[in-house]
Enzyme design. Structure first.
Site, PDB file in Angstrom:
ATOM      1  N   GLU A   1       1.857  -2.051  -3.389  1.00 32.01           N
ATOM      2  CA  GLU A   1       2.993  -2.104  -4.279  1.00 32.01           C
ATOM      3  C   GLU A   1       3.934  -2.949  -3.967  1.00 32.01           C
ATOM      4  O   GLU A   1       4.548  -3.881  -4.968  1.00 32.01           O
ATOM      5  CB  GLU A   1       3.507  -0.594  -4.705  1.00 32.01           C
TER       6      GLU A   1
ATOM      7  N   PHE B   1       3.921  17.302  -6.548  1.00 26.59           N
ATOM      8  CA  PHE B   1       3.055  16.401  -5.879  1.00 26.59           C
ATOM      9  C   PHE B   1       3.187  14.894  -6.301  1.00 26.59           C
ATOM     10  O   PHE B   1       3.317  14.710  -7.431  1.00 26.59           O
ATOM     11  CB  PHE B   1       1.365  16.553  -6.195  1.00 26.59           C
ATOM     12  N   GLN B   2       3.588  13.930  -5.147  1.00 22.65           N
ATOM     13  CA  GLN B   2       3.935  12.507  -5.652  1.00 22.65           C
ATOM     14  C   GLN B   2       5.210  12.355  -6.618  1.00 22.65           C
ATOM     15  O   GLN B   2       5.413  11.664  -7.220  1.00 22.65           O
ATOM     16  CB  GLN B   2       2.815  11.817  -6.014  1.00 22.65           C
TER      17      GLN B   2
ATOM     18  N   LYS C   1       5.065  11.542 -16.828  1.00 22.10           N
ATOM     19  CA  LYS C   1       3.543  11.574 -17.426  1.00 22.10           C
ATOM     20  C   LYS C   1       3.342  11.885 -18.816  1.00 22.10           C
ATOM     21  O   LYS C   1       2.853  11.378 -19.500  1.00 22.10           O
ATOM     22  CB  LYS C   1       2.897  11.929 -16.462  1.00 22.10           C
TER      23      LYS C   1
ATOM     24  N   MET D   1      11.752 -16.042  15.546  1.00 23.63           N
ATOM     25  CA  MET D   1      13.279 -16.086  15.235  1.00 23.63           C
ATOM     26  C   MET D   1      13.902 -14.946  16.538  1.00 23.63           C
ATOM     27  O   MET D   1      14.800 -15.281  17.167  1.00 23.63           O
ATOM     28  CB  MET D   1      13.824 -15.800  14.040  1.00 23.63           C
TER      29      MET D   1
END
Length: 627
Positions: free
Chosen positions: A96, A158-159, A208, A524
Site C-alpha cells: 500500500e 478484525f482489521q 463495507k 547521509m
C-alpha cells in the site's frame, strides 16, 4: 531472463480503455482554489440503481479518473467487483505504501489528482506514510479506504483501525461515509478539496456495509463545503506595497517555493524576474520552476544549497517569498536568518504566512495571480521612474558564483564518483526527462548536478524525507506521462524499501529506469557520523558492497526487469545509453560508487546560514563590507 509477454503487459490498459473513449481533463490550474465549489466532472452519466460500490466506481469515472493504484482486501472488496468492468485502470501494487507514493508521483507529474485504494486496518495504516508525505509537499491525492461494517466500528473488529482519526493531522480533510447515498457528493468534495487552494491529501473511509448497500447513483451531486473559499486574488494594497519595496531594494531576492509550480505560474515568474532583474533562488520543491541555466538563477538555497543562494538570502535587504514556507532546511537557525531583510510573503495558505518568519507584507493568494499582479504593479513603478540599481548586488553575487561553484573531488581511492554518475545521467537523458529521487545524499546530488530547465521534471519527497519514495513515485509519473523518459535516482538504502513495485512495473508495462547509487551505506547518515560522531559508523553499513547482498542485478532480473551494473567511470556513458535504448521493460542500473563521497556545500543542522561550509574544513571567504 523471462519477460512478461506484450499481451500480459497491456492487458490492464486494454481492459480499462476498451469500454469508452478518452475523457477530457479538468484544467488543474483553473480548478485550483475556485471560490465557489464546483463538481470537477467530465462526464454526466445517467442515474442508475447500483450498490454503494457501484456508486463509488461511477463517481470515479464521472470525475475523470483514468487510473488508481491499490490492493484489494476484505473491507474494500465490494468496490473491486464493479471496478473489474470499469473504464478506470487499476494498477495492482505490491504494498500500500507503493500505491500512495505512485498516486503522488502521478499527481506531481500530471497536475491531476492521484488516487490510491486500500482495505481496512493494516491496508489503511500502510498508507499513512505516503499520506503524510503528500501532506508535507502539498500534493493533490485522494486515498480511498475500506472500513469494517458500521455496526462493528469501535468493537476492535478484525482489521479495524480508526484511519480517520489516525490521519486527521496529516490530511487536508477526511471523511467517514455513513450512507451509500452520500458517496457521489463525498467523492466530488474530496477531489475538489484535494485540488483547490493549497493542494493536499484527502481520505475517504467507506464501511463495507455501505459499499454493499443499494442506492441510486445520480450525477452531478451538490457540494456542501461551508466556509471553504480559498482566496485566489491578492489584496491590491499589499501588491502595490510589495512592488514599491521591490523598486527601492538594493539587495532583493525572489525566494521561490513549490507553490509556484502548483499554481502553474512558471512563465509569470520568468517575466517578473526579467522585468525586475532580481536574483532568483528555487527551493528543493521548486526545481524547474525557473531554468537552472538562466543567468538570474543563483541555485537552490538551504542546507545543501549553493553558496551564492544561501548568502544571497542571508544578506538580502528584501526577500519576496512566493509559494515558499521558510522551512528549517532553508533558514538554518531561524533567529539568525536574513537579519536585515524586509519580507514579502505570498502564499495561498494564510496559515503559512508569519508561521516561521514575520512577514512585513503578507499576501494571501494564488501564486499565478500574485505574480501577474506584481508584474503589473512593478511596471507602473518603473514607468514612474522608480527602480533600484542592482549592479553592485549582482557584482557581489557573481563573484560568489565564480569563486564557489558546485563541484566535487574525484575519490582518492579510485572508486566511481556518485556526482559524476548523476551529472552524466542528466546530460544524457536531457532536460525533457523526469527525474525522481529518494532521500539522502543521492537526492541532494540529483538536485545539484542535474540541470532542471522545465517545470514538473523533478519529483522528490521534500518535507517528510521519505526513504522508499522514488521507485513507486517514478512508476506513477510514468503512468501519468507514458511518452516521457522517467529516471529514478535512488540510494541502495531507499531502494530496498519499495523495490517490490518493480514487479508491478514489469507486469503492467511501465518501463521506468532506476539508477541505484550504491555506496554500500546509509550515505547521509554516514556523512553525519563522519562529521559529527568522530567517524563512529554505527549501523550504517548495508552490506551491499562487502557482501553484495542483495545483488541488485539479480534482484532486478527476479522482478522482471533488465539489470545492469557499472563500477568505473569509463563505462558510465555506455551503461546509461544502453538503459535509454530499452523501452519495453523496466531497467535497473547498479552504480557501485565510493562510500566516502559527501554532499557539499553544507549548513549543519541547527547552525546559522552564516556558517555554511563550501567543503570539509573550507569556509567561504567573504568581504563583509561588500555584503
Amino acid at each position: 531472463m523471462t519477460r512478461p509477454t506484450p499481451e500480459t503487459l497491456a492487458h490492464t490498459a486494454r481492459r480499462a480503455r476498451a469500454a469508452t473513449e478518452p475523457a477530457g481533463d479538468v484544467d488543474s490550474t483553473a480548478a485550483r482554489g475556485a471560490a465557489t465549489p464546483a463538481v470537477p466532472a467530465v462526464r454526466t452519466p445517467a442515474p442508475a440503481q447500483v450498490s454503494g460500490a457501484g456508486s463509488l466506481v461511477r463517481s470515479l469515472e464521472a470525475l475523470g479518473v483514468d487510473v488508481v493504484f491499490g490492493i484489494p482486501g476484505g473491507a474494500i472488496l465490494p468496490a473491486y467487483d464493479p471496478l473489474y468492468d470499469s473504464t478506470v485502470r487499476h494498477i495492482l501494487v505490491r504494498h500500500e505504501q507503493g500505491a500512495g507514493h505512485a498516486a503522488t508521483g502521478y499527481a506531481q507529474a500530471t497536475g491531476k489528482v492521484g488516487v490510491c485504494i486500500a482495505t481496512s486496518g493494516p491496508g489503511a495504516t500502510n498508507l499513512v506514510t505516503p499520506i503524510a508525505d503528500a501532506y508535507m509537499d502539498s500534493v493533490a491525492m485522494v486515498a480511498i479506504t475500506g472500513q469494517v461494517a458500521r455496526p462493528s466500528i469501535g468493537t476492535d473488529a478484525f482489521q479495524e483501525a480508526d484511519i480517520q482519526g489516525i490521519t486527521l493531522p496529516i490530511t487536508k480533510h477526511n471523511f467517514l461515509v455513513q450512507t451509500p447515498e452520500e458517496i457521489p457528493r463525498v467523492l466530488a468534495e474530496a477531489f475538489h478539496l484535494a485540488s483547490t487552494g493549497r493542494p493536499g491529501p484527502v481520505l475517504v473511509d467507506i464501511p463495507k456495509d455501505v459499499l454493499q448497500a443499494s442506492t441510486t447513483f445520480a450525477w452531478p451531486p451538490t457540494l456542501d463545503l461551508p466556509g471553504y473559499r480559498p482566496t485566489l486574488h491578492p489584496h491590491g494594497k499589499q501588491i502595490r506595497e510589495a512592488a514599491r519595496l521591490m523598486a527601492g531594494a538594493r539587495r532583493p531576492v525572489l525566494y521561490v517555493g513549490g507553490g509556484v509550480l502548483k499554481a502553474g505560474a512558471t512563465e509569470g515568474l520568468r517575466r517578473l524576474a526579467e522585468l525586475t532583474g532580481i536574483p532568483v533562488v528555487t527551493t528543493l520543491m521548486a526545481l524547474g520552476a525557473f531554468p537552472d541555466s538562466h543567468p538570474q538563477h543563483l541555485g537552490m538555497p538551504g542546507m545543501h544549497g549553493t553558496v551564492a543562494a544561501v548568502y544571497g538570502l542571508q544578506k538580502a535587504d528584501l526577500i519576496v517569498a512566493l509559494g515558499a514556507r521558510f522551512d528549517d532546511r532553508v533558514t538554518g537557525k531561524l533567529d539568525s536568518f536574513a537579519p536585515d531583510a524586509t519580507v514579502v510573503h505570498a502564499d495561498i495558505d494564510p496559515a503559512e504566512i508569519g508561521k516561521n518568519r514575520h512577514a512585513d507584507v503578507p499576501i494571501v493568494g494564488d501564486a499565478q495571480h500574485v505574480i501577474d499582479e506584481l508584474i503589473a504593479a512593478v511596471t507602473v513603478e518603473r514607468s514612474a521612474g522608480h527602480g533600484g540599481d542592482l549592479g553592485d548586488w549582482w557584482t557581489q553575487l557573481d563573484d560568489l558564483r565564480n569563486r564557489y561553484p558546485l563541484g566535487y573531488d574525484e575519490p582518492a581511492d579510485g572508486t566511481l564518483s556518485p556526482q559524476y554518475v548523476i551529472k552524466r545521467l542528466g546530460e544524457i537523458a536531457g532536460p525533457d526527462a523526469i527525474y525522481v529521487a529518494g532521500v539522502g545524499q543521492h537526492q541532494m546530488w540529483a538536485s545539484q548536478f542535474i540541470s532542471y530547465e522545465k517545470p514538473h521534471t523533478w519529483l522528490n519527497s521534500g518535507g517528510l524525507g521519505t526513504m522508499g519514495y522514488a521507485v513507486p513515485a517514478a512508476m506513477g509519473a510514468k503512468v501519468g506521462r507514458p511518452d516521457t523518459v522517467v529516471w529514478a535516482v535512488d540510494g541502495d538504502g531507499c531502494f530496498q524499501m519499495t523495490n517490490q513495485e518493480l514487479a508491478t512495473c514489469a507486469l503492467e508495462g511501465i518501463p521506468v529506469k532506476i539508477a541505484v547509487i550504491n555506496n554500500g551505506n546509509l550515505g547521509m547518515v554516514r556523512q553525519w557520523q563522519t562529521l559529527f560522531y568522530n567517524e563512529r559508523y554505527s549501523n550504517t553499513d548495508l552490506g551491499t558492497h562487502k557482501h553484495r547482498i542483495p545483488d541488485f542485478v539479480k534482484l532486478a532480473e527476479a522482478l522482471g526487469c533488465v539489470g545492469l551494473r557499472c563500477e568505473n567511470a569509463d563505462d558510465v556513458d555506455k551503461t546509461i545509453a544502453a538503459a535509454m535504448e530499452i523501452n519495453d521493460a523496466p531497467v535497473v542500473i547498479d552504480f557501485v560508487v565510493g562510500k566516502d563521497a559527501m554532499v557539499w556545500p553544507m549548513v549543519a543542522a541547527g547552525t546559522s546560514n552564516d556558517e555554511i561550509m563550501f567543503a570539509r574544513g573550507v569556509r567561504p571567504a567573504f568581504d563583509e563590507d561588500d555584503i
